[in-house]
Design a protein around this motif. Structure first.
Motif, PDB file in Angstrom:
ATOM      1  N   TYR A   1      -3.441  19.244   9.824  1.00 56.96           N
ATOM      2  CA  TYR A   1      -2.248  20.083   9.995  1.00 56.96           C
ATOM      3  C   TYR A   1      -1.165  19.529   9.069  1.00 56.96           C
ATOM      4  O   TYR A   1      -0.546  18.517   9.361  1.00 56.96           O
ATOM      5  CB  TYR A   1      -1.789  20.069  11.459  1.00 56.96           C
ATOM      6  CG  TYR A   1      -2.642  20.941  12.329  1.00 56.96           C
ATOM      7  CD1 TYR A   1      -2.171  22.150  12.803  1.00 56.96           C
ATOM      8  CD2 TYR A   1      -3.942  20.564  12.635  1.00 56.96           C
ATOM      9  CE1 TYR A   1      -2.976  22.974  13.575  1.00 56.96           C
ATOM     10  CE2 TYR A   1      -4.757  21.378  13.399  1.00 56.96           C
ATOM     11  CZ  TYR A   1      -4.269  22.582  13.866  1.00 56.96           C
ATOM     12  OH  TYR A   1      -5.069  23.392  14.614  1.00 56.96           O
ATOM     13  N   ARG A   2      -0.999  20.173   7.898  1.00 55.88           N
ATOM     14  CA  ARG A   2      -0.021  19.689   6.903  1.00 55.88           C
ATOM     15  C   ARG A   2       0.494  20.932   6.182  1.00 55.88           C
ATOM     16  O   ARG A   2      -0.192  21.450   5.313  1.00 55.88           O
ATOM     17  CB  ARG A   2      -0.698  18.793   5.864  1.00 55.88           C
ATOM     18  CG  ARG A   2      -1.284  17.523   6.405  1.00 55.88           C
ATOM     19  CD  ARG A   2      -2.229  16.907   5.399  1.00 55.88           C
ATOM     20  NE  ARG A   2      -1.591  15.913   4.551  1.00 55.88           N
ATOM     21  CZ  ARG A   2      -1.629  15.906   3.232  1.00 55.88           C
ATOM     22  NH1 ARG A   2      -2.213  16.882   2.597  1.00 55.88           N
ATOM     23  NH2 ARG A   2      -1.065  14.953   2.537  1.00 55.88           N
ATOM     24  N   ASN A   3       1.717  21.383   6.520  1.00 50.60           N
ATOM     25  CA  ASN A   3       2.083  22.695   5.942  1.00 50.60           C
ATOM     26  C   ASN A   3       3.555  22.831   5.522  1.00 50.60           C
ATOM     27  O   ASN A   3       4.196  23.763   5.997  1.00 50.60           O
ATOM     28  CB  ASN A   3       1.702  23.810   6.914  1.00 50.60           C
ATOM     29  CG  ASN A   3       2.299  23.602   8.285  1.00 50.60           C
ATOM     30  OD1 ASN A   3       2.724  22.511   8.613  1.00 50.60           O
ATOM     31  ND2 ASN A   3       2.351  24.647   9.079  1.00 50.60           N
ATOM     32  N   PRO A   4       4.104  22.083   4.654  1.00 47.99           N
ATOM     33  CA  PRO A   4       3.611  20.775   4.238  1.00 47.99           C
ATOM     34  C   PRO A   4       4.157  19.706   5.178  1.00 47.99           C
ATOM     35  O   PRO A   4       5.226  19.889   5.782  1.00 47.99           O
ATOM     36  CB  PRO A   4       4.214  20.614   2.847  1.00 47.99           C
ATOM     37  CG  PRO A   4       5.483  21.422   2.900  1.00 47.99           C
ATOM     38  CD  PRO A   4       5.282  22.499   3.911  1.00 47.99           C
ATOM     39  N   SER A   5       3.442  18.625   5.298  1.00 51.69           N
ATOM     40  CA  SER A   5       3.896  17.522   6.150  1.00 51.69           C
ATOM     41  C   SER A   5       4.747  16.548   5.329  1.00 51.69           C
ATOM     42  O   SER A   5       4.744  16.585   4.100  1.00 51.69           O
ATOM     43  CB  SER A   5       2.702  16.805   6.771  1.00 51.69           C
ATOM     44  OG  SER A   5       1.746  16.508   5.776  1.00 51.69           O
ATOM     45  N   ALA A   6       5.453  15.680   6.045  1.00 52.71           N
ATOM     46  CA  ALA A   6       6.447  14.799   5.399  1.00 52.71           C
ATOM     47  C   ALA A   6       5.825  13.952   4.291  1.00 52.71           C
ATOM     48  O   ALA A   6       6.457  13.732   3.249  1.00 52.71           O
ATOM     49  CB  ALA A   6       7.078  13.904   6.461  1.00 52.71           C
TER      50      ALA A   6
ATOM     51  N   THR B   1       0.856  -1.191   0.000  1.00 52.82           N
ATOM     52  CA  THR B   1       0.000   0.000   0.000  1.00 52.82           C
ATOM     53  C   THR B   1       0.890   1.239   0.000  1.00 52.82           C
ATOM     54  O   THR B   1       1.997   1.225   0.545  1.00 52.82           O
ATOM     55  CB  THR B   1      -0.967   0.035   1.205  1.00 52.82           C
ATOM     56  OG1 THR B   1      -0.234   0.340   2.396  1.00 52.82           O
ATOM     57  CG2 THR B   1      -1.692  -1.285   1.384  1.00 52.82           C
ATOM     58  N   PHE B   2       0.386   2.289  -0.632  1.00 52.09           N
ATOM     59  CA  PHE B   2       1.182   3.504  -0.807  1.00 52.09           C
ATOM     60  C   PHE B   2       0.355   4.717  -0.390  1.00 52.09           C
ATOM     61  O   PHE B   2      -0.824   4.833  -0.762  1.00 52.09           O
ATOM     62  CB  PHE B   2       1.562   3.651  -2.287  1.00 52.09           C
ATOM     63  CG  PHE B   2       2.204   4.967  -2.630  1.00 52.09           C
ATOM     64  CD1 PHE B   2       3.565   5.152  -2.493  1.00 52.09           C
ATOM     65  CD2 PHE B   2       1.435   6.041  -3.055  1.00 52.09           C
ATOM     66  CE1 PHE B   2       4.163   6.379  -2.792  1.00 52.09           C
ATOM     67  CE2 PHE B   2       2.020   7.275  -3.354  1.00 52.09           C
ATOM     68  CZ  PHE B   2       3.389   7.436  -3.212  1.00 52.09           C
ATOM     69  N   GLY B   3       0.981   5.650   0.354  1.00 52.72           N
ATOM     70  CA  GLY B   3       0.257   6.889   0.658  1.00 52.72           C
ATOM     71  C   GLY B   3       0.585   7.471   2.020  1.00 52.72           C
ATOM     72  O   GLY B   3       1.735   7.426   2.450  1.00 52.72           O
ATOM     73  N   GLU B   4      -0.457   7.972   2.682  1.00 52.90           N
ATOM     74  CA  GLU B   4      -0.236   8.746   3.899  1.00 52.90           C
ATOM     75  C   GLU B   4      -0.337   7.895   5.169  1.00 52.90           C
ATOM     76  O   GLU B   4      -1.081   6.933   5.240  1.00 52.90           O
ATOM     77  CB  GLU B   4      -1.210   9.938   3.969  1.00 52.90           C
ATOM     78  CG  GLU B   4      -2.672   9.597   4.140  1.00 52.90           C
ATOM     79  CD  GLU B   4      -3.365   9.055   2.893  1.00 52.90           C
ATOM     80  OE1 GLU B   4      -2.722   8.907   1.849  1.00 52.90           O
ATOM     81  OE2 GLU B   4      -4.564   8.749   3.005  1.00 52.90           O
TER      82      GLU B   4
ATOM     83  N   THR C   1       5.537  15.064  10.795  1.00 55.21           N
ATOM     84  CA  THR C   1       4.506  14.067  10.514  1.00 55.21           C
ATOM     85  C   THR C   1       3.148  14.775  10.448  1.00 55.21           C
ATOM     86  O   THR C   1       2.874  15.671  11.257  1.00 55.21           O
ATOM     87  CB  THR C   1       4.512  13.025  11.660  1.00 55.21           C
ATOM     88  OG1 THR C   1       5.808  12.420  11.702  1.00 55.21           O
ATOM     89  CG2 THR C   1       3.448  11.969  11.465  1.00 55.21           C
ATOM     90  N   ALA C   2       2.305  14.347   9.501  1.00 57.99           N
ATOM     91  CA  ALA C   2       0.978  14.969   9.364  1.00 57.99           C
ATOM     92  C   ALA C   2       0.101  14.654  10.579  1.00 57.99           C
ATOM     93  O   ALA C   2       0.188  13.569  11.167  1.00 57.99           O
ATOM     94  CB  ALA C   2       0.302  14.443   8.101  1.00 57.99           C
TER      95      ALA C   2
ATOM     96  N   ASP D   1      10.437  12.622  13.619  1.00 58.97           N
ATOM     97  CA  ASP D   1      10.024  13.164  14.916  1.00 58.97           C
ATOM     98  C   ASP D   1       9.365  12.035  15.714  1.00 58.97           C
ATOM     99  O   ASP D   1       9.218  10.911  15.213  1.00 58.97           O
ATOM    100  CB  ASP D   1       9.068  14.361  14.724  1.00 58.97           C
ATOM    101  CG  ASP D   1       7.908  14.066  13.779  1.00 58.97           C
ATOM    102  OD1 ASP D   1       7.403  12.932  13.808  1.00 58.97           O
ATOM    103  OD2 ASP D   1       7.501  14.960  13.009  1.00 58.97           O
ATOM    104  N   GLU D   2       8.962  12.320  16.935  1.00 55.70           N
ATOM    105  CA  GLU D   2       8.436  11.248  17.786  1.00 55.70           C
ATOM    106  C   GLU D   2       7.140  10.658  17.241  1.00 55.70           C
ATOM    107  O   GLU D   2       6.881   9.461  17.372  1.00 55.70           O
ATOM    108  CB  GLU D   2       8.222  11.768  19.207  1.00 55.70           C
ATOM    109  CG  GLU D   2       9.534  11.889  19.941  1.00 55.70           C
ATOM    110  CD  GLU D   2       9.350  11.947  21.441  1.00 55.70           C
ATOM    111  OE1 GLU D   2       8.497  11.210  21.977  1.00 55.70           O
ATOM    112  OE2 GLU D   2      10.047  12.755  22.068  1.00 55.70           O
ATOM    113  N   PHE D   3       6.302  11.495  16.646  1.00 56.30           N
ATOM    114  CA  PHE D   3       5.059  10.967  16.090  1.00 56.30           C
ATOM    115  C   PHE D   3       5.351  10.009  14.926  1.00 56.30           C
ATOM    116  O   PHE D   3       4.742   8.950  14.799  1.00 56.30           O
ATOM    117  CB  PHE D   3       4.142  12.098  15.624  1.00 56.30           C
ATOM    118  CG  PHE D   3       3.434  12.805  16.747  1.00 56.30           C
ATOM    119  CD1 PHE D   3       2.969  12.112  17.854  1.00 56.30           C
ATOM    120  CD2 PHE D   3       3.221  14.174  16.682  1.00 56.30           C
ATOM    121  CE1 PHE D   3       2.308  12.765  18.893  1.00 56.30           C
ATOM    122  CE2 PHE D   3       2.555  14.843  17.707  1.00 56.30           C
ATOM    123  CZ  PHE D   3       2.102  14.135  18.821  1.00 56.30           C
TER     124      PHE D   3
END
Ligand code: ATP
Length: 324
Positions: free
Chosen positions: A106-111, A6-9, A88-89, A60-62
């Motif tokens: 919250y994505r501005n932009p996220s990884a 699977t690919f994505g977020e 991380t988003a 990051d920790e998340f």
């Protein structure tokens, strides 16, 4: 290698501890791993299958927490990348009392938005028999080109392409952009799963009967082997070049619908990777879809997606209880 990739977020959902309140009134939020393609990978592993996830989180920790969760669940994470410069988003979720949700991202932009082609694990994609993806990575560059490159490689390597757009309207610059981009890869897919609400959105909410708009979407993907439209407690409709029909879901006490669609996809892909004939054998397909519906139903009985994804015994228990 993993037969299902699977690919994505992959992101952290912050889920309110009390349902039915607005984000500002929610007293507290509990963190939960989220991201539809990642949920599907975990869902497959819970059911005893083998799956890998490809995506990017922040260093990051998340991000580490999310990858640890996938690992604990048995997902192959060699295709996950860590971005030292992006977070991380995150998504805050409002839970309505009927179990439905709304999101604030919250994505501005996220990884996840920053994965580049050079970071793709080509061998993992080449080894996939089923490559599953959504539409969120199509929203902006560079993840869009990365997504398209991964699709191309998976297709050239002979994988079945499985697409669940998982519309998240607040993430798109406009509804038109969402519609165009989601439809831009429609023709590539072998299997598409949408919800009845997504059907209405993608066909611009016309006045035609649902069956007619479904058929118009179906015919826009000439190579489609299986088109599925899920409808919450009412189960799903299926369309193939040779037959079409409907499968009912199972009555359960729904608490939170998060992840129902992902559990449904995981159940189906897990059956499909074992028996490709279900794309052409209606009885086999119906049996696989009953299994998938039960997976979706069980996932609505608990809070959050990953904690509620079923193991095979749960699914068989639900199916057999109803059949008695
Ligand atoms: P989500 O985006 O919330 O993960 P979705 O909209 O993609 O889900 P749904 O149609 O809500 O997908 O659910 C997928 C499947 O799960 C349905 O086809 C059905 O079989 C099962 N399901 C979902 N909600 C319920 C419910 N309340 N009761 C029984 N089965 C359900």
């Amino acid at each position: 290698m993993a037969p299902i990739v699977t690919f994505g977020e992959l992101l952290v959902d912050f889920v309110p501890t009390v349902a039915g309140l607005s984000l500002s009134d929610a007293p507290a939020f509990k963190k939960a791993p989220g991201g539809a393609p990642a949920n599907v990978a975990v869902g497959v592993c819970r059911l005893g299958g083998i799956a890998a996830f490809i995506g990017k989180v922040g260093k990051d920790e998340f991000g580490q927490m999310l990858v640890d969760v996938l690992k604990e669940e048995g997902v192959n994470v060699r295709g996950v990348r860590f971005d030292p410069n992006a977070r991380t988003a995150l998504a805050f979720v409002t839970l309505r009392t009927d179990g439905e949700r709304e999101f604030m991202f919250y994505r501005n932009p996220s990884a996840d938005m920053l994965m580049v082609q050079a970071e793709l694990d080509m061998d993992l994609i080449r080894g996939a028999r089923i490559f599953h993806f959504g539409s969120i990575s199509l929203i902006s560059e560079p993840s869009r080109s990365t997504h398209l490159a991964a699709l191309k490689l998976a297709k050239e390597s002979g994988a079945l392409l499985s697409y669940d757009p998982n519309l998240r309207l607040p993430l798109w610059p406009s509804p038109e952009a969402a519609r165009d981009r989601i439809m831009s890869i429609w023709r590539e897919a072998d299997i598409i799963k949408v919800s009845d609400e997504e059907v209405k959105f993608l066909t611009n909410g016309g006045d035609e009967k649902l069956d007619e708009v479904i058929m118009s979407l179906y015919h826009q993907a000439p190579n489609l082997k299986l088109f599925l439209v899920t409808d919450g407690p009412d189960g799903c409709r299926y369309y193939t070049p040779d037959f079409k029909g409907q499968v009912e879901s199972y009555p359960v006490e729904t608490v939170d619908t998060t992840g129902a669609g992902d559990a449904f996809v995981a159940g189906l892909l897990n059956k499909l990777v074992q028996d490709k004939s279900l794309l052409t054998d209606e009885a086999a397909l119906r049996s696989a879809l009953q299994f998938a519906c039960a997976c979706g139903a069980i996932t609505t009985t608990g809070r959050g997606a990953i904690p509620s994804l079923p193991v095979v015994d749960d699914v068989l228990k639900l199916i057999n209880n109803v059949a008695v």
